[in-house]
Design a protein around this motif. Structure first.
Motif, PDB file in Angstrom:
ATOM      1  N   MET A 158     -15.272 118.749 162.769  1.00 26.14           N
ATOM      2  CA  MET A 158     -16.448 119.609 162.854  1.00 26.14           C
ATOM      3  C   MET A 158     -16.046 121.076 162.678  1.00 26.14           C
ATOM      4  O   MET A 158     -15.494 121.687 163.591  1.00 26.14           O
ATOM      5  CB  MET A 158     -17.135 119.424 164.203  1.00 26.14           C
ATOM      6  CG  MET A 158     -18.354 120.309 164.418  1.00 26.14           C
ATOM      7  SD  MET A 158     -19.780 119.780 163.461  1.00 26.14           S
ATOM      8  CE  MET A 158     -20.276 118.338 164.425  1.00 26.14           C
ATOM      9  N   PRO A 159     -16.286 121.666 161.518  1.00 21.23           N
ATOM     10  CA  PRO A 159     -15.934 123.068 161.320  1.00 21.23           C
ATOM     11  C   PRO A 159     -16.657 123.990 162.301  1.00 21.23           C
ATOM     12  O   PRO A 159     -17.825 123.765 162.641  1.00 21.23           O
ATOM     13  CB  PRO A 159     -16.392 123.336 159.875  1.00 21.23           C
ATOM     14  CG  PRO A 159     -16.370 121.990 159.217  1.00 21.23           C
ATOM     15  CD  PRO A 159     -16.792 121.039 160.286  1.00 21.23           C
ATOM     16  N   GLN A 160     -15.965 125.018 162.747  1.00 20.95           N
ATOM     17  CA  GLN A 160     -16.595 126.006 163.615  1.00 20.95           C
ATOM     18  C   GLN A 160     -17.625 126.833 162.857  1.00 20.95           C
ATOM     19  O   GLN A 160     -18.447 127.516 163.480  1.00 20.95           O
ATOM     20  CB  GLN A 160     -15.522 126.919 164.216  1.00 20.95           C
ATOM     21  CG  GLN A 160     -14.631 126.216 165.225  1.00 20.95           C
ATOM     22  CD  GLN A 160     -13.554 127.137 165.783  1.00 20.95           C
ATOM     23  OE1 GLN A 160     -12.850 127.798 165.020  1.00 20.95           O
ATOM     24  NE2 GLN A 160     -13.443 127.182 167.092  1.00 20.95           N
ATOM     25  N   ALA A 161     -17.589 126.766 161.541  1.00 20.44           N
ATOM     26  CA  ALA A 161     -18.581 127.460 160.728  1.00 20.44           C
ATOM     27  C   ALA A 161     -19.879 126.677 160.596  1.00 20.44           C
ATOM     28  O   ALA A 161     -20.786 127.100 159.893  1.00 20.44           O
ATOM     29  CB  ALA A 161     -18.016 127.755 159.340  1.00 20.44           C
ATOM     30  N   VAL A 162     -19.986 125.526 161.283  1.00 22.03           N
ATOM     31  CA  VAL A 162     -21.257 124.820 161.391  1.00 22.03           C
ATOM     32  C   VAL A 162     -22.089 125.526 162.465  1.00 22.03           C
ATOM     33  O   VAL A 162     -21.550 126.031 163.456  1.00 22.03           O
ATOM     34  CB  VAL A 162     -21.036 123.336 161.748  1.00 22.03           C
ATOM     35  CG1 VAL A 162     -22.347 122.650 162.128  1.00 22.03           C
ATOM     36  CG2 VAL A 162     -20.381 122.609 160.576  1.00 22.03           C
ATOM     37  N   VAL A 170     -25.202 118.154 168.951  1.00 21.08           N
ATOM     38  CA  VAL A 170     -24.361 116.990 168.649  1.00 21.08           C
ATOM     39  C   VAL A 170     -23.580 116.558 169.883  1.00 21.08           C
ATOM     40  O   VAL A 170     -23.506 115.371 170.205  1.00 21.08           O
ATOM     41  CB  VAL A 170     -23.405 117.299 167.480  1.00 21.08           C
ATOM     42  CG1 VAL A 170     -22.309 116.237 167.383  1.00 21.08           C
ATOM     43  CG2 VAL A 170     -24.169 117.377 166.170  1.00 21.08           C
ATOM     44  N   ALA A 171     -22.995 117.518 170.595  1.00 16.72           N
ATOM     45  CA  ALA A 171     -22.229 117.197 171.803  1.00 16.72           C
ATOM     46  C   ALA A 171     -23.114 116.538 172.850  1.00 16.72           C
ATOM     47  O   ALA A 171     -22.714 115.560 173.500  1.00 16.72           O
ATOM     48  CB  ALA A 171     -21.584 118.465 172.363  1.00 16.72           C
ATOM     49  N   SER A 172     -24.340 117.038 173.021  1.00 13.51           N
ATOM     50  CA  SER A 172     -25.244 116.484 174.033  1.00 13.51           C
ATOM     51  C   SER A 172     -25.657 115.054 173.702  1.00 13.51           C
ATOM     52  O   SER A 172     -25.705 114.191 174.585  1.00 13.51           O
ATOM     53  CB  SER A 172     -26.503 117.366 174.159  1.00 13.51           C
ATOM     54  OG  SER A 172     -26.181 118.658 174.604  1.00 13.51           O
ATOM     55  N   GLY A 185     -11.162 125.432 162.243  1.00  8.81           N
ATOM     56  CA  GLY A 185     -11.398 126.867 162.140  1.00  8.81           C
ATOM     57  C   GLY A 185     -11.777 127.317 160.746  1.00  8.81           C
ATOM     58  O   GLY A 185     -11.766 126.541 159.780  1.00  8.81           O
ATOM     59  N   TYR A 186     -12.108 128.594 160.635  1.00 11.53           N
ATOM     60  CA  TYR A 186     -12.492 129.174 159.353  1.00 11.53           C
ATOM     61  C   TYR A 186     -11.508 130.269 158.962  1.00 11.53           C
ATOM     62  O   TYR A 186     -10.833 130.854 159.813  1.00 11.53           O
ATOM     63  CB  TYR A 186     -13.909 129.748 159.412  1.00 11.53           C
ATOM     64  CG  TYR A 186     -14.125 130.753 160.514  1.00 11.53           C
ATOM     65  CD1 TYR A 186     -13.848 132.112 160.331  1.00 11.53           C
ATOM     66  CD2 TYR A 186     -14.595 130.349 161.763  1.00 11.53           C
ATOM     67  CE1 TYR A 186     -14.029 133.030 161.354  1.00 11.53           C
ATOM     68  CE2 TYR A 186     -14.773 131.268 162.791  1.00 11.53           C
ATOM     69  CZ  TYR A 186     -14.493 132.603 162.578  1.00 11.53           C
ATOM     70  OH  TYR A 186     -14.660 133.510 163.588  1.00 11.53           O
ATOM     71  N   ASP A 187     -11.406 130.517 157.681  1.00 18.98           N
ATOM     72  CA  ASP A 187     -10.526 131.552 157.177  1.00 18.98           C
ATOM     73  C   ASP A 187     -11.073 132.927 157.565  1.00 18.98           C
ATOM     74  O   ASP A 187     -12.243 133.221 157.279  1.00 18.98           O
ATOM     75  CB  ASP A 187     -10.417 131.456 155.654  1.00 18.98           C
ATOM     76  CG  ASP A 187      -9.470 132.485 155.088  1.00 18.98           C
ATOM     77  OD1 ASP A 187      -8.254 132.231 155.070  1.00 18.98           O
ATOM     78  OD2 ASP A 187      -9.953 133.561 154.676  1.00 18.98           O
ATOM     79  N   THR A 207     -13.323 109.394 161.147  1.00 25.60           N
ATOM     80  CA  THR A 207     -14.588 108.715 160.871  1.00 25.60           C
ATOM     81  C   THR A 207     -15.444 109.508 159.902  1.00 25.60           C
ATOM     82  O   THR A 207     -16.002 108.963 158.950  1.00 25.60           O
ATOM     83  CB  THR A 207     -15.379 108.489 162.171  1.00 25.60           C
ATOM     84  OG1 THR A 207     -14.612 107.650 163.043  1.00 25.60           O
ATOM     85  CG2 THR A 207     -16.721 107.829 161.887  1.00 25.60           C
ATOM     86  N   ALA A 208     -15.574 110.807 160.128  1.00 21.17           N
ATOM     87  CA  ALA A 208     -16.446 111.620 159.290  1.00 21.17           C
ATOM     88  C   ALA A 208     -15.981 113.068 159.272  1.00 21.17           C
ATOM     89  O   ALA A 208     -15.350 113.545 160.222  1.00 21.17           O
ATOM     90  CB  ALA A 208     -17.895 111.546 159.774  1.00 21.17           C
ATOM     91  N   VAL A 209     -16.304 113.744 158.187  1.00 22.78           N
ATOM     92  CA  VAL A 209     -16.064 115.184 158.043  1.00 22.78           C
ATOM     93  C   VAL A 209     -17.405 115.840 157.765  1.00 22.78           C
ATOM     94  O   VAL A 209     -18.154 115.391 156.888  1.00 22.78           O
ATOM     95  CB  VAL A 209     -15.076 115.486 156.901  1.00 22.78           C
ATOM     96  CG1 VAL A 209     -14.935 116.998 156.703  1.00 22.78           C
ATOM     97  CG2 VAL A 209     -13.719 114.858 157.189  1.00 22.78           C
TER      98      VAL A 209
END
Length: 454
Positions: A158-162, A170-172, A185-187, A207-209
Motif C-alpha cells: 500500500m503506497p503512502q501516496a494513496v 481499508v484498515a478499519s 514510501g514515495y520518492d 497478494t495485491a499491489v
C-alpha cells in the motif's frame, strides 16, 4: 399533501380500537423527567413560502468560498440537465431494482452505467456501484484475497501516496479479515511511489499491489512498470483512479503488458456536487475471470419470451440474496441515485467532453502552481508530472495560511501536516475546469498578502 395524513377523527378511532385514552398514554413507560417539556425554540408553524425564505436565509449565512481544495472531492461543472433528469419521479423513487418486471428503467440505466464504466476503465465487468471510493478500495482488496489463490495470505503493498483516508478505511474494514497492508514510501523529489521499496518485497507472497493514479499528491505514477512488476511477482494489481482523468490518461486495462486486475475509485467527479461530504458512490470494475468474486450486483441484458430486450439482476452475491457466509460483501451498498446522475453526466459529456474537462483541469492547475510559486518562499514540493492537483510548500504554518485565506473568502487547499509531517508546512491545492484566470489571480494575491504580513 399533509406530512401527517391522519385526521383527528382517524386518531380518535385508532385510539378507541386499542383502548387508549390519548396519544400521550402510549408513551407512559417513559419516565416524566425524560420527556420533552416543549419545543421552546421551534417557532409557530409558517407557510411554505415563509419556510423557504427562512431556509434560503440560513443557507446564505454559510457563504460560498472560492474553492481550491480537492483531496478526493472535486468541484466540476455539473450540467443543469443532470439533476433535472435524475430527480424525475421515474428515477428518483425507483431505487430498488429487485423486481425486474417493475424496474426495467432502473435496470437499464444500471446496465448502461456498467457498460460506460467498463469502457472508461478498459475492464470487462463492472458492478452497479458501491458505497464510496474508500470502501470500494477495501472491497477490492478483499476481492483480491479471494481471487489470488496462489498468494492469498493477505499481504498488500500500500503506497503512502494513496489517499490517507482511503488507507484508514481499508484498515478499519479489512483488519479483522487478515489483510496486512505494507507501507511503500514515495520518492521525495518526484512524489511518485518508490519502485526500489516495492522491489524489496520480491518473492514474499504478495497478494495485491495498490496503485493510485494520479496519486494523492496529484502526481502521475509509473503505472506500466508497477503493474508489470506486481504481476511478475504473483500479485494482483488494484488500481484506484479518478474517473475524470481517464478522459485523458491511459485506462488501467491497458497498463503494462496485461492490464490491471481490479479497478476502483470514487465516482463523485461524475455529476455529484460538493455537499458536505456526500453522498457519493464507489465504482469497481474487473477482469471477467474474477466476476464471481466481485462484491455487489451486476445487471445483465437478455430477451423476454417475445424476443424483446429485457434487463435483470444476473449476479447478486451479497448477504441480502444468499447466505451471509457465502456473500462476497456485507456492506456493498448501491448508491442508485448518484449512479443515475453519473450515467446522465457521462452521456451528456461523452468522450470529448470528458477529455476537455481533464485537459482544462490540468492546464488550470499548472497555471495555479506557476502563480503561487512566483511568490517568495512558496515552492512546489515535487517535480513529477501531475494531473489537477499539486503540493506546495509554504514559509508559514499551513493552518494559519488557510485561516487567512478563509477570511478572504478562499478555501485554499488541504493541510498535509497531519498526514505527511515530513513535508513540513505544505498544502495540496487543486484547480478544476471551473476555475478562471481571475480566480487564480485572486488566490495568488491573497496568499502574497498573507505571507508578506508576517
Amino acid at each position: 399533501m399533509p406530512f401527517i395524513p391522519h385526521t383527528e377523527t382517524d386518531v380518535a378511532e385508532m385510539l378507541a380500537a386499542i383502548g387508549a385514552p390519548s396519544i400521550d398514554s402510549l408513551f407512559g413507560e417513559i419516565p416524566a423527567e425524560l420527556r420533552c417539556k416543549g419545543l421552546s425554540q421551534v417557532p409557530e408553524r409558517v407557510s411554505e413560502m415563509e419556510i423557504a425564505r427562512l431556509m434560503h436565509g440560513r443557507a446564505a449565512q454559510d457563504g460560498t468560498l472560492l474553492n481550491f481544495c480537492g483531496a478526493g472531492a472535486y468541484e466540476h461543472h455539473v450540467p443543469a440537465a443532470v439533476w433535472e433528469i435524475a430527480t424525475r419521479g421515474e428515477f428518483y423513487s425507483a431505487y430498488t431494482p429487485y423486481q425486474a418486471e417493475a424496474s426495467q428503467g432502473t435496470l437499464q440505466l444500471l446496465y448502461e452505467y456498467q457498460s460506460m464504466m467498463c469502457a472508461l476503465t478498459g475492464m470487462e465487468v463492472s458492478n452497479a456501484s458501491l458505497y464510496d471510493g474508500a470502501s470500494a478500495l477495501a472491497e477490492a482488496l478483499l476481492m483480491a484475497v479471494r481471487a489470488n489463490s496462489a498468494n492469498n495470505g493477505g499481504k498488500v503493498l500500500m503506497p503512502q501516496a494513496v489517499h490517507p483516508y482511503y488507507r484508514e478505511v481499508v484498515a478499519s474494514i479489512t483488519d479483522a479479515q487478515g489483510i496486512q497492508p505494507q507501507p511503500i514510501g514515495y520518492d521525495p523529489v518526484s512524489g511518485a511511489t518508490s519502485l526500489e521499496q516495492l522491489r524489496a518485497h520480491e518473492g514474499q507472497g504478495i497478494t495485491a499491489v495498490v496503485i493510485q493514479q494520479p496519486n494523492f499528491f496529484g502526481v502521475l505514477e509509473d503505472v506500466d512498470a508497477i503493474t508489470d512488476w506486481a504481476q511478475a511477482n504473483g500479485a494482483l494489481v488494484v488500481a484506484v483512479v479518478n474517473p475524470v482523468s481517464l478522459g485523458l490518461l491511459q485506462p488501467p486495462g491497458l497498463w503494462g503488458a496485461k492490464g490491471v486486475d481490479i479497478v476502483c475509485g470514487e465516482g463523485q467527479p461524475l455529476g455529484a456536487p460538493l455537499s458536505s461530504g456526500g453522498p457519493y458512490f464507489g465504482f469497481l470494475t474487473a477482469r471477467q475471470v474474477f466476476v464471481r468474486q466481485m462484491p455487489g450486483r451486476i445487471v445483465g441484458r437478455t430477451v423476454d419470451l417475445d424476443g424483446k430486450p429485457g434487463y435483470t439482476l444476473t449476479l447478486q452475491a451479497r448477504e441480502q440474496h444468499i447466505r451471509r457466509s457465502k456473500a462476497t460483501s456485507n456492506i456493498c451498498t448501491n448508491q442508485g441515485l448518484l449512479v443515475t446522475a453519473a450515467t446522465i453526466h457521462m452521456s451528456l459529456l461523452g468522450p470529448e467532453g470528458l477529455e476537455s474537462t481533464a485537459v482544462h483541469s490540468m492546464a488550470n492547475t499548472q497555471a495555479l502552481v506557476e502563480a503561487l510559486t512566483a511568490i517568495p518562499g512558496v515552492s512546489a514540493a515535487f517535480d513529477g508530472e501531475r494531473f489537477h492537483e499539486a503540493v506546495i510548500r509554504l514559509p508559514q504554518a499551513a493552518s494559519q495560511v488557510l485561516a487567512g485565506l478563509a477570511e478572504r473568502g478562499i478555501f485554499g487547499g488541504f493541510d498535509l501536516s497531519q498526514h505527511y509531517p515530513a513535508l513540513g508546512s505544505a498544502l495540496l491545492v487543486c484547480a478544476t475546469e471551473t476555475r478562471t484566470a481571475e480566480d487564480i489571480a485572486r488566490y495568488a494575491a491573497a496568499l502574497r498578502e498573507i505571507l508578506s504580513a508576517h
